[in-house]
Design a protein around this motif. Structure first.
Motif, PDB file in Angstrom:
ATOM      1  N   THR A  58       0.829  -1.202   0.000  1.00 18.67           N
ATOM      2  CA  THR A  58       0.000   0.000   0.000  1.00 18.67           C
ATOM      3  C   THR A  58       0.866   1.254   0.000  1.00 18.67           C
ATOM      4  O   THR A  58       0.620   2.194  -0.766  1.00 18.67           O
ATOM      5  CB  THR A  58      -0.936   0.013   1.224  1.00 18.67           C
ATOM      6  OG1 THR A  58      -1.724  -1.181   1.216  1.00 18.67           O
ATOM      7  CG2 THR A  58      -1.852   1.217   1.204  1.00 18.67           C
ATOM      8  N   ILE A  59       1.879   1.279   0.835  1.00 13.44           N
ATOM      9  CA  ILE A  59       2.777   2.435   0.889  1.00 13.44           C
ATOM     10  C   ILE A  59       3.505   2.611  -0.441  1.00 13.44           C
ATOM     11  O   ILE A  59       3.626   3.732  -0.954  1.00 13.44           O
ATOM     12  CB  ILE A  59       3.772   2.293   2.058  1.00 13.44           C
ATOM     13  CG1 ILE A  59       3.036   2.413   3.389  1.00 13.44           C
ATOM     14  CG2 ILE A  59       4.884   3.335   1.962  1.00 13.44           C
ATOM     15  CD1 ILE A  59       3.877   2.084   4.601  1.00 13.44           C
ATOM     16  N   ALA A  60       3.971   1.515  -1.021  1.00 14.51           N
ATOM     17  CA  ALA A  60       4.664   1.591  -2.312  1.00 14.51           C
ATOM     18  C   ALA A  60       3.729   2.135  -3.383  1.00 14.51           C
ATOM     19  O   ALA A  60       4.126   2.972  -4.203  1.00 14.51           O
ATOM     20  CB  ALA A  60       5.182   0.212  -2.708  1.00 14.51           C
ATOM     21  N   THR A  61       2.480   1.689  -3.380  1.00 15.65           N
ATOM     22  CA  THR A  61       1.510   2.169  -4.360  1.00 15.65           C
ATOM     23  C   THR A  61       1.259   3.659  -4.185  1.00 15.65           C
ATOM     24  O   THR A  61       1.235   4.413  -5.155  1.00 15.65           O
ATOM     25  CB  THR A  61       0.184   1.394  -4.222  1.00 15.65           C
ATOM     26  OG1 THR A  61       0.449  -0.004  -4.379  1.00 15.65           O
ATOM     27  CG2 THR A  61      -0.811   1.838  -5.267  1.00 15.65           C
ATOM     28  N   ILE A  62       1.095   4.087  -2.951  1.00 15.21           N
ATOM     29  CA  ILE A  62       0.859   5.505  -2.678  1.00 15.21           C
ATOM     30  C   ILE A  62       2.054   6.353  -3.122  1.00 15.21           C
ATOM     31  O   ILE A  62       1.881   7.442  -3.664  1.00 15.21           O
ATOM     32  CB  ILE A  62       0.545   5.718  -1.180  1.00 15.21           C
ATOM     33  CG1 ILE A  62      -0.819   5.122  -0.852  1.00 15.21           C
ATOM     34  CG2 ILE A  62       0.598   7.192  -0.812  1.00 15.21           C
ATOM     35  CD1 ILE A  62      -1.123   5.049   0.632  1.00 15.21           C
ATOM     36  N   PHE A  67       4.410   9.839  -9.168  1.00 16.30           N
ATOM     37  CA  PHE A  67       5.361   9.719 -10.269  1.00 16.30           C
ATOM     38  C   PHE A  67       4.665   9.261 -11.549  1.00 16.30           C
ATOM     39  O   PHE A  67       4.953   9.755 -12.635  1.00 16.30           O
ATOM     40  CB  PHE A  67       6.479   8.741  -9.904  1.00 16.30           C
ATOM     41  CG  PHE A  67       7.340   9.224  -8.781  1.00 16.30           C
ATOM     42  CD1 PHE A  67       8.092  10.372  -8.893  1.00 16.30           C
ATOM     43  CD2 PHE A  67       7.382   8.528  -7.583  1.00 16.30           C
ATOM     44  CE1 PHE A  67       8.886  10.827  -7.851  1.00 16.30           C
ATOM     45  CE2 PHE A  67       8.165   8.970  -6.538  1.00 16.30           C
ATOM     46  CZ  PHE A  67       8.912  10.126  -6.670  1.00 16.30           C
ATOM     47  N   ALA A  68       3.747   8.328 -11.419  1.00 18.92           N
ATOM     48  CA  ALA A  68       3.017   7.844 -12.590  1.00 18.92           C
ATOM     49  C   ALA A  68       2.174   8.961 -13.200  1.00 18.92           C
ATOM     50  O   ALA A  68       2.122   9.124 -14.418  1.00 18.92           O
ATOM     51  CB  ALA A  68       2.138   6.655 -12.197  1.00 18.92           C
ATOM     52  N   LEU A  69       1.511   9.735 -12.351  1.00 16.92           N
ATOM     53  CA  LEU A  69       0.702  10.842 -12.859  1.00 16.92           C
ATOM     54  C   LEU A  69       1.568  11.904 -13.533  1.00 16.92           C
ATOM     55  O   LEU A  69       1.177  12.474 -14.560  1.00 16.92           O
ATOM     56  CB  LEU A  69      -0.113  11.463 -11.711  1.00 16.92           C
ATOM     57  CG  LEU A  69      -1.231  10.596 -11.162  1.00 16.92           C
ATOM     58  CD1 LEU A  69      -1.886  11.269  -9.958  1.00 16.92           C
ATOM     59  CD2 LEU A  69      -2.263  10.287 -12.229  1.00 16.92           C
ATOM     60  N   GLU A  70       2.731  12.155 -12.977  1.00 13.26           N
ATOM     61  CA  GLU A  70       3.634  13.135 -13.569  1.00 13.26           C
ATOM     62  C   GLU A  70       4.100  12.677 -14.945  1.00 13.26           C
ATOM     63  O   GLU A  70       4.217  13.477 -15.874  1.00 13.26           O
ATOM     64  CB  GLU A  70       4.838  13.350 -12.653  1.00 13.26           C
ATOM     65  CG  GLU A  70       5.734  14.478 -13.113  1.00 13.26           C
ATOM     66  CD  GLU A  70       6.835  14.753 -12.115  1.00 13.26           C
ATOM     67  OE1 GLU A  70       7.940  15.055 -12.566  1.00 13.26           O
ATOM     68  OE2 GLU A  70       6.579  14.656 -10.901  1.00 13.26           O
TER      69      GLU A  70
END
Length: 73
Positions: A58-62, A67-70
């Motif tokens: 969960t922390i890794a996903t958050i 970064f993915a959105l950027e």
């Protein structure tokens, strides 16, 4: 690395060594975080998730979402 006045061969050797170590460490981190594995063409692990593993995922996903959105925007 001009501050240290190293020779060209030594500077190149150090740069190659640092690059190799960084790649090795990155690979080890990526292979241990199940969420990152598909991004680097590794198969997801099919394991039973403990509470600690779920929290880590969960922390890794958050942390990855900004970064993915950027990259996408």
């Amino acid at each position: 690395m001009t501050w240290f006045n190293l020779g060209a061969a030594l500077e190149a050797s150090i740069l190659i060594l640092i690059t190799f170590i960084a790649c090795l460490l990155s690979y080890e981190v990526i292979k241990r975080i199940n969420v990152l594995r598909p991004c680097f063409e590794l198969k997801m692990k099919a394991t039973k998730h403990s509470l600690c593993q779920r929290i880590t995922d969960t922390i890794a996903t958050i942390l990855i979402i900004p970064f993915a959105l950027e990259i996408l925007i």
